[in-house]
Design a protein around this motif. Structure first.
Motif, PDB file in Angstrom:
ATOM      1  N   ALA A  42       3.145  -4.332   4.832  1.00  0.00           N
ATOM      2  CA  ALA A  42       4.386  -5.429   5.325  1.00  0.00           C
ATOM      3  C   ALA A  42       4.386  -4.630   5.963  1.00  0.00           C
ATOM      4  CB  ALA A  42       5.290  -4.916   4.393  1.00  0.00           C
ATOM      5  N   PHE A  43       4.302  -2.761   6.285  1.00  0.00           N
ATOM      6  CA  PHE A  43       5.475  -1.823   7.462  1.00  0.00           C
ATOM      7  C   PHE A  43       3.465  -0.949   7.377  1.00  0.00           C
ATOM      8  CE2 PHE A  43       8.845  -3.203   5.069  1.00  0.00           C
ATOM      9  CZ  PHE A  43       9.781  -3.543   6.381  1.00  0.00           C
ATOM     10  N   LEU A 100       0.787  -1.041  -0.265  1.00  0.00           N
ATOM     11  CA  LEU A 100      -0.026   0.193  -0.276  1.00  0.00           C
ATOM     12  C   LEU A 100       1.167   1.535   0.074  1.00  0.00           C
ATOM     13  CD1 LEU A 100      -2.574  -1.414   2.817  1.00  0.00           C
ATOM     14  CD2 LEU A 100      -2.698  -1.009  -0.118  1.00  0.00           C
ATOM     15  N   SER A 115       2.258  -4.072  -5.645  1.00  0.00           N
ATOM     16  CA  SER A 115       2.708  -3.516  -6.005  1.00  0.00           C
ATOM     17  C   SER A 115       3.559  -3.020  -4.920  1.00  0.00           C
ATOM     18  CB  SER A 115       1.556  -1.954  -6.033  1.00  0.00           C
ATOM     19  OG  SER A 115       0.558  -2.717  -4.900  1.00  0.00           O
ATOM     20  N   LEU A 155       7.972  15.753  -7.913  1.00  0.00           N
ATOM     21  CA  LEU A 155       8.026  16.247  -8.397  1.00  0.00           C
ATOM     22  C   LEU A 155       6.826  16.092  -9.920  1.00  0.00           C
ATOM     23  CD1 LEU A 155      11.027  17.099 -10.875  1.00  0.00           C
ATOM     24  CD2 LEU A 155       9.941  18.524  -9.527  1.00  0.00           C
ATOM     25  N   GLY A 159      11.989  11.918 -11.776  1.00  0.00           N
ATOM     26  CA  GLY A 159      11.005  13.643 -11.005  1.00  0.00           C
ATOM     27  C   GLY A 159      10.226  14.207 -11.695  1.00  0.00           C
ATOM     28  N   CYS A 186       8.227   3.065 -10.898  1.00  0.00           N
ATOM     29  CA  CYS A 186       8.895   3.848 -11.076  1.00  0.00           C
ATOM     30  C   CYS A 186      10.369   4.247 -11.631  1.00  0.00           C
ATOM     31  CB  CYS A 186       9.549   2.964  -9.394  1.00  0.00           C
ATOM     32  SG  CYS A 186      10.999   3.803  -8.760  1.00  0.00           S
ATOM     33  N   GLU A 234       1.565  -5.814   7.736  1.00  0.00           N
ATOM     34  CA  GLU A 234       1.537  -7.736   7.364  1.00  0.00           C
ATOM     35  C   GLU A 234       2.372  -8.146   6.049  1.00  0.00           C
ATOM     36  OE1 GLU A 234      -2.841  -9.512   7.790  1.00  0.00           O
ATOM     37  OE2 GLU A 234      -1.977 -11.131   7.321  1.00  0.00           O
ATOM     38  N   ARG A 245      14.791   5.476  -1.641  1.00  0.00           N
ATOM     39  CA  ARG A 245      15.298   3.785  -2.820  1.00  0.00           C
ATOM     40  C   ARG A 245      14.327   3.875  -4.309  1.00  0.00           C
ATOM     41  NH1 ARG A 245      13.936  -1.019   1.242  1.00  0.00           N
ATOM     42  NH2 ARG A 245      16.009  -0.846   1.854  1.00  0.00           N
ATOM     43  N   PHE A 254       5.883   8.251  -9.071  1.00  0.00           N
ATOM     44  CA  PHE A 254       4.739   8.771  -8.520  1.00  0.00           C
ATOM     45  C   PHE A 254       3.505   9.686  -8.800  1.00  0.00           C
ATOM     46  CE2 PHE A 254       2.760  10.822  -5.099  1.00  0.00           C
ATOM     47  CZ  PHE A 254       2.537   9.964  -4.022  1.00  0.00           C
TER      48      PHE A 254
HETATM   49  C1  LIG Z   1      14.332  10.186  -3.363  1.00  0.00           C
HETATM   50  C2  LIG Z   1      13.220   9.913  -4.635  1.00  0.00           C
HETATM   51  C3  LIG Z   1      12.976  11.101  -5.014  1.00  0.00           C
HETATM   52  C4  LIG Z   1      11.645  10.666  -6.511  1.00  0.00           C
HETATM   53  N1  LIG Z   1      11.004  11.709  -6.961  1.00  0.00           N
HETATM   54  C5  LIG Z   1       9.906  11.599  -7.969  1.00  0.00           C
HETATM   55  C6  LIG Z   1       9.339  12.963  -8.560  1.00  0.00           C
HETATM   56  O1  LIG Z   1       9.990  14.114  -8.415  1.00  0.00           O
HETATM   57  N2  LIG Z   1       8.665  12.795  -9.764  1.00  0.00           N
HETATM   58  C7  LIG Z   1       7.793  10.961  -9.451  1.00  0.00           C
HETATM   59  O2  LIG Z   1       6.539  10.852 -10.090  1.00  0.00           O
HETATM   60  N3  LIG Z   1       8.707  10.235  -8.895  1.00  0.00           N
HETATM   61  C8  LIG Z   1       9.873   9.872  -7.784  1.00  0.00           C
HETATM   62  N4  LIG Z   1      10.259   9.269  -7.700  1.00  0.00           N
HETATM   63  C9  LIG Z   1       9.505   7.682  -8.069  1.00  0.00           C
HETATM   64  C10 LIG Z   1       8.358   7.620  -6.820  1.00  0.00           C
HETATM   65  O3  LIG Z   1       8.709   7.330  -6.180  1.00  0.00           O
HETATM   66  C11 LIG Z   1       7.999   6.104  -6.968  1.00  0.00           C
HETATM   67  O4  LIG Z   1       7.563   5.628  -8.505  1.00  0.00           O
HETATM   68  C12 LIG Z   1       6.382   5.754  -6.629  1.00  0.00           C
HETATM   69  O5  LIG Z   1       7.014   6.704  -4.913  1.00  0.00           O
HETATM   70  C13 LIG Z   1       6.696   3.907  -7.093  1.00  0.00           C
HETATM   71  O6  LIG Z   1       5.136   4.046  -5.683  1.00  0.00           O
HETATM   72  P1  LIG Z   1       4.902   2.166  -5.034  1.00  0.00           P
HETATM   73  O7  LIG Z   1       3.201   1.994  -5.293  1.00  0.00           O
HETATM   74  O8  LIG Z   1       5.745   1.373  -6.880  1.00  0.00           O
HETATM   75  O9  LIG Z   1       6.081   1.488  -4.525  1.00  0.00           O
HETATM   76  P2  LIG Z   1       6.747   2.257  -2.822  1.00  0.00           P
HETATM   77  O10 LIG Z   1       5.415   3.300  -2.186  1.00  0.00           O
HETATM   78  O11 LIG Z   1       7.733   2.069  -2.295  1.00  0.00           O
HETATM   79  O12 LIG Z   1       5.245   1.090  -2.185  1.00  0.00           O
HETATM   80  C14 LIG Z   1       5.331  -0.194  -1.670  1.00  0.00           C
HETATM   81  C15 LIG Z   1       4.692  -0.739  -0.963  1.00  0.00           C
HETATM   82  O13 LIG Z   1       4.768  -2.061  -0.992  1.00  0.00           O
HETATM   83  C16 LIG Z   1       5.169  -2.521   0.875  1.00  0.00           C
HETATM   84  N5  LIG Z   1       5.502  -4.053   0.137  1.00  0.00           N
HETATM   85  C17 LIG Z   1       6.622  -5.199  -0.429  1.00  0.00           C
HETATM   86  N6  LIG Z   1       6.532  -6.206  -0.130  1.00  0.00           N
HETATM   87  C18 LIG Z   1       5.381  -6.389   0.753  1.00  0.00           C
HETATM   88  C19 LIG Z   1       5.002  -7.602   0.612  1.00  0.00           C
HETATM   89  N7  LIG Z   1       5.016  -8.755   0.734  1.00  0.00           N
HETATM   90  N8  LIG Z   1       3.924  -7.752   1.790  1.00  0.00           N
HETATM   91  C20 LIG Z   1       2.968  -6.343   1.713  1.00  0.00           C
HETATM   92  N9  LIG Z   1       3.175  -5.678   1.834  1.00  0.00           N
HETATM   93  C21 LIG Z   1       4.668  -5.747   0.913  1.00  0.00           C
HETATM   94  C22 LIG Z   1       5.984  -1.251   1.445  1.00  0.00           C
HETATM   95  O14 LIG Z   1       6.660  -1.865   1.978  1.00  0.00           O
HETATM   96  C23 LIG Z   1       5.955  -0.651  -0.052  1.00  0.00           C
HETATM   97  O15 LIG Z   1       4.897   0.205   1.137  1.00  0.00           O
HETATM   98  C24 LIG Z   1      10.515   9.297  -6.504  1.00  0.00           C
HETATM   99  C25 LIG Z   1      11.332   8.221  -6.081  1.00  0.00           C
HETATM  100  C26 LIG Z   1      12.665   8.325  -4.856  1.00  0.00           C
HETATM  101  C27 LIG Z   1      13.497   7.591  -4.025  1.00  0.00           C
END
Ligand SMILES: Cc1cc2nc3c(=O)[nH]c(=O)nc-3n(C[C@H](O)[C@H](O)[C@H](O)COP(=O)(O)OP(=O)(O)OC[C@H]3O[C@@H](n4cnc5c(N)ncnc54)[C@H](O)[C@@H]3O)c2cc1C
Length: 395
Positions: free
Chosen positions: A35-36, A12, A200, A51, A395, A340, A171, A314, A345
């Motif tokens: 998970a967290f 989430l 996700s 951004l 970004g 990602c 979980e 990350r 984001f």
């Molecule tokens: C420093 C930084 C700057 C960035 N800048 C930009 C920006 O300016 N503009 C932009 O558009 N994008 C930016 N990005 C990229 C963007 O932030 C990512 O694309 C986006 O946050 C990814 O979201 P996600 O849901 O895939 O991952 P996350 O938000 O990391 O979510 C994944 C979740 O899954 C959970 N999880 C993992 N394994 C399990 C499991 N087995 N069971 C249950 N839960 C689990 C994790 O705990 C985590 O909470 C940036 C990224 C970083 C790190």
């Protein structure tokens, strides 16, 4: 008895929270398992700001998705009655033919988007915080700005719960077991049955999707905040968010002084350091801070006061530096979302809708064919030799 759901969302963060909210709004019986806790420090979605920009230099084909993302962010704000997006504008700075500047211009022209091209003198009078070389210009995207990641994720989870979704935190799902009549997902303490599953899980994606083991690479990212020397010049009205193309030196991104911590900057993909997502983040070190201190002193002297914070985050990089959003080949009941590559984001509001479409309808009217498993395979097949990850994106 094993609880039964229409759709289970694993992870989430940005994408999972948005997907769960769209599913719940459509009245299906959905559960989200994390998970967290939301936007935790080992995820990719913490750090106050992300951004958003419309004239996408990476490829003009992202623009239709971005237009929908903007509409969906607005809809989220309306439902929450609070601001998630701040339109400060985004400056994209570099040499006129650099990837970021030329790509932004081309994207704006192709889609008829408003933009301004600003030379060094115009920049000095309008946005004096920025130092440009004599041969550099900036493209100003007035629709650009920043999103609040923690507030967006909390908002989507709040709406999902309001609309009837079940939410579990702390979980970790350890296995996905499809069979003839559905899918079982397993954690240390429980088993759940669902008709469809959305995975996700950000930097942990390959643990549950073995097909991505060789392709989804978690890397370390570092960002730092600085107290300004000239507080007036770095206020959001005077200093838009920015991307800066430094050619061989990669690209940097940054935000004006939004909160008490001041101006935030980072270099896209930082030092390209692969990490193990299950180990603690390697702490910020002198090499990290030297890179960012050097950039801010040279390019944003008005912001280059004391460094007050620096944290690791990350990315999950795919070979194409694009996204992977698709049904799992061989089992269309499992939807995979790895959006990602350092720039996902801003799309979370539309990707959530797409994931709900894929889970409920098996397809979507939104343009995502470029993010399929087969597109990734085509990319890998065409690539003559494994490239390094570029440092001009993000970004
Ligand atoms: C420093 C930084 C700057 C960035 N800048 C930009 C920006 O300016 N503009 C932009 O558009 N994008 C930016 N990005 C990229 C963007 O932030 C990512 O694309 C986006 O946050 C990814 O979201 P996600 O849901 O895939 O991952 P996350 O938000 O990391 O979510 C994944 C979740 O899954 C959970 N999880 C993992 N394994 C399990 C499991 N087995 N069971 C249950 N839960 C689990 C994790 O705990 C985590 O909470 C940036 C990224 C970083 C790190």
């Amino acid at each position: 008895m094993t609880a039964q759901y229409d759709v289970a969302v694993i992870g989430l963060g940005a994408m999972g929270s948005a997907a769960l909210s769209y599913l719940a709004a459509r009245g299906v019986k959905a559960i989200g398992i994390e998970a967290f806790h939301p936007a935790h420090a080992l995820s990719s979605s913490h750090g106050d700001s992300r951004l958003i920009r419309l004239g996408y230099f990476e490829d003009p084909s992202y623009v239709p998705l971005l237009k929908q993302a903007y509409l969906n962010w607005q809809a989220l704000e309306t439902r929450l009655r609070s601001d998630i997006l701040a339109a400060t504008g985004v400056l994209q700075i570099g040499k006129p033919d650099s990837k970021i500047v030329a790509g932004t211009r081309a994207s704006c022209q192709l889609h008829g988007l408003a933009y301004e091209e600003l030379g060094r003198e115009a920049m000095a009078s309008r946005f004096p915080a920025f130092q440009l070389d004599p041969d550099e210009i900036a493209i100003f995207d007035p629709r650009g700005g920043y999103l609040r990641p923690e507030a967006a994720i909390a908002g989507y989870l709040k709406l999902a719960a309001q609309d009837g979704a079940v939410l579990h935190f702390g979980e970790k799902i350890t296995a996905i077991e499809p069979d003839d009549t559905g899918v079982t997902i397993v954690s240390a303490d429980a088993r759940y049955r669902a008709k469809k599953v959305i995975v996700s899980t950000g930097v942990w994606i390959a643990e549950l999707v073995p097909a991505l083991r060789l392709h989804a690479q978690p890397i370390r990212q570092v960002v730092a905040w600085y107290q300004p020397r000239d507080g007036f010049a770095v206020r959001p009205e005077r200093m838009p968010c920015f991307l800066r193309d430094e050619g061989e030196g990669g690209s940097y991104f940054g935000f004006p002084a939004i909160g008490a911590e001041g101006v935030k900057i980072g270099r896209h993909a930082h030092f390209l350091e692969p990490i193990d997502p299950n180990l603690p983040n390697p702490p910020v070190n002198d090499r990290d801070t030297a890179l960012l201190d050097g950039f801010i002193a040279k390019r944003l002297p008005a912001a280059a006061g004391q460094r007050v914070n620096a944290v690791t985050c990350r990315y999950t990089m795919l070979p194409s530096e694009d996204f992977l959003i698709d049904l799992l080949p061989g089992d269309p009941r499992i939807v995979v979302a790895s959006p990602c590559s350092g720039h996902g984001f801003k799309f979370a509001s539309v990707i959530g809708e797409i994931l709900a479409d894929l889970a409920l309808d098996g397809g979507t009217a939104l343009p995502v064919s470029a993010f399929s498993f087969s597109a990734m395979e085509d990319f890998l097949a065409k690539r003559a030799a494994p490239d390094a990850i570029s440092q001009t994106s993000g970004g």
